[in-house]
Design an enzyme around this catalytic site. Structure first.
Site, PDB file in Angstrom:
ATOM      1  N   LYS A 293       0.965  -1.412  -0.025  1.00 50.20           N
ATOM      2  CA  LYS A 293       0.110   0.071   0.000  1.00 50.20           C
ATOM      3  C   LYS A 293       0.727   1.237  -0.063  1.00 50.20           C
ATOM      4  CE  LYS A 293      -4.202   0.740   2.550  1.00 50.20           C
ATOM      5  NZ  LYS A 293      -4.958   0.708   3.805  1.00 50.20           N
TER       6      LYS A 293
HETATM    7  O1  G3P Z   1      -7.658   1.523   5.596  1.00 51.33           O
HETATM    8  C1  G3P Z   1      -8.042   2.680   5.162  1.00 51.33           C
HETATM    9  C2  G3P Z   1      -9.232   3.143   5.510  1.00 51.33           C
HETATM   10  O2  G3P Z   1     -10.253   2.344   5.209  1.00 51.33           O
HETATM   11  C3  G3P Z   1      -9.765   4.072   6.730  1.00 51.33           C
HETATM   12  O3  G3P Z   1     -10.982   4.196   7.307  1.00 51.33           O
HETATM   13  O4  G3P Z   1     -12.711   4.921   9.111  1.00 51.33           O
HETATM   14  O5  G3P Z   1     -10.195   5.584   9.332  1.00 51.33           O
HETATM   15  O6  G3P Z   1     -11.519   6.837   7.678  1.00 51.33           O
HETATM   16  P1  G3P Z   1     -11.188   5.222   8.373  1.00 51.33           P
END
Ligand code: G3P
Length: 217
Positions: A83
């Site tokens: 990533k």
């Molecule tokens: O993995 C990246 C993403 O899904 C993060 O989500 O909830 O931290 O905005 P969030």
């Protein structure tokens, strides 16, 4: 549509894998921190729980250092997906890694033009963050719609991996649009099975079954 678990919690991943509904896992530095586990160790363990891609994120900001980190990460297992952030150095790294067959997930995408660049760099997955987009006064699902349109216009093979999914509505809309993957907290995946009428129906059927006095086994 594929479902990835957005977590580094081993027990939750194991539980989801057992349902047969899990197609992969995504992690990020915040999720690794939350797990309290060693990055390499927990990533290896996750790779053993699914045959699907497991995203492991580099933390370097320049291309050369990203390549060095990717070199370490891709040795963890065959299903590791590197990533990288959506920056020029990240895109350069994406191009170099996918050029020799490594899966790459380009993350932190907040615009359709960024997604276009990721596809041109040969990304395996593009991760637009719908929840964080919503949090900032935009409509995250409009972003997914735009990316789907652009990728289809040019037959890009990069898969749209909807990230920062917060609720079942995001999943439903992603499926309507034709996103390839949604990565979400395990609780969101499990919640997709919930419906009050399903619960009510089971209750009614069981009450009537009991009245028959029969048993199946
Ligand atoms: O993995 C990246 C993403 O899904 C993060 O989500 O909830 O931290 O905005 P969030």
């Amino acid at each position: 549509m594929k479902f990835f678990a957005d977590t580094a919690e081993i027990d939750a991943i194991r539980e989801l894998a057992a349902t047969g509904l899990l197609d992969g896992v995504t992690t990020n530095p915040s999720l690794i921190h939350k797990s309290g586990r060693d990055f390499m160790e927990v990533t290896k363990e996750i790779c053993g729980l699914t045959d699907g891609p497991v995203s492991a994120e580099v933390v370097a900001l320049d291309h050369e250092s990203m390549m060095r980190e990717a070199e370490v990460l891709r040795k963890i297992a065959d299903n590791v997906c590197i990533k990288v952030p959506l920056t020029i150095d990240g895109l350069k790294t994406c191009k170099a890694l996918t050029g020799d067959g490594t899966m790459v997930n380009v993350t932190l995408c907040f615009s359709a033009n960024q997604a276009l660049l990721a596809a041109k760099a040969g990304a395996t997955f593009i991760s637009p963050f719908v929840g964080r987009h919503d949090d900032n006064g935009f409509d995250g699902m409009d972003l997914i719609r735009d990316i789907r349109l652009i990728y289809d216009n040019y037959a890009f093979e990069t898969e749209i991996l909807v990230a920062s999914v917060r609720h079942a509505g995001h999943v439903l809309e992603s499926a309507r649009i034709g996103a390839d993957v949604a990565t979400m907290p395990p609780g969101v995946i499990l919640s997709l099975a919930n419906h009050v009428l399903t619960d009510k129906g089971i209750e009614g059927f069981l009450a009537d079954w009991e009245k028959t006095g029969q048993s199946i086994v």
